[in-house]
Design an enzyme around this catalytic site. Structure first.
Site: not given
Ligand code: MG
Ligand code: ZN
Length: 187
Positions: A8, A10, A91, A106
């Site tokens: 990941d 952040d 999205h 996603c």
């Protein structure tokens, strides 16, 4: 087929900063360079997977996401560490930008970014790991058949205090450095 460690962004490689939209708020954790270099040396593909709904919400420019990645990759490269690829999901079901308003495949905890990376880079998801600070990172690991490590950086301490029904991390680590140490100890 290569195993991967999906990171990941952040709260994992860099400090969690809400909707990050400028380089002066981008703070790379001091342990990120060494952590990624150790994974490189161990033969893992190292791939960033990031939910960036700020794009769909009109809060973050897509060009900035690319700029942030270039900055992060350059910082790591200067320390001898490399990222093999970077995927993000722009999205959100409530996105204000119509083109991005959708229930996509996603956005984590869906596995779309992992399966696409596996296809494009020849990765073995069952020998792979996902490291992140939210339950959605662990959910994506589960959905892809990989193992998941929850971090205590970023939103991780809050996540640890609020377990998600039916979802368990394979390990919980103080930060990315500790997660990498755990991963390298698995066979
Ligand atoms: Mg995060
Ligand atoms: Zn998406």
């Amino acid at each position: 087929m290569t195993p991967a460690v999906f990171l990941d962004r952040d709260g994992t490689l860099i400090e969690e900063a809400g909707y990050l939209d400028s380089l002066d708020r981008l703070v790379i954790y001091p342990f990120s360079v060494d952590a990624v270099r150790l994974l490189n040396r161990a033969g893992f593909a190292v791939i960033v997977i990031s939910n960036q709904s700020g794009i769909g919400r009109g809060l973050v420019r897509e060009s900035f996401v690319a700029e942030a990645h270039t900055h992060l990759a350059a910082h790591l490269r200067a320390g001898g560490a490399s990222l093999d690829a970077f995927y993000y999901c722009p999205h959100h079901p409530d996105a204000t930008v119509a083109a991005y308003r959708q229930r996509c495949e996603c956005r984590k905890p869906a596995a779309g970014m992992l399966t696409r990376a596996a296809h494009e880079h020849g990765l073995d998801l069952h020998r792979s790991f996902v490291v992140g600070d939210r339950w959605d990172d662990i959910g994506a690991a589960r959905a892809a058949g990989a193992r998941g490590v929850l971090l205590r950086t970023g939103y991780g301490r809050e996540a640890e205090r609020a377990p998600r029904e039916g979802l368990a991390a394979d390990a919980i680590a103080d930060n990315l450095a500790a997660a990498v140490a755990w991963i390298l100890g698995q066979s």
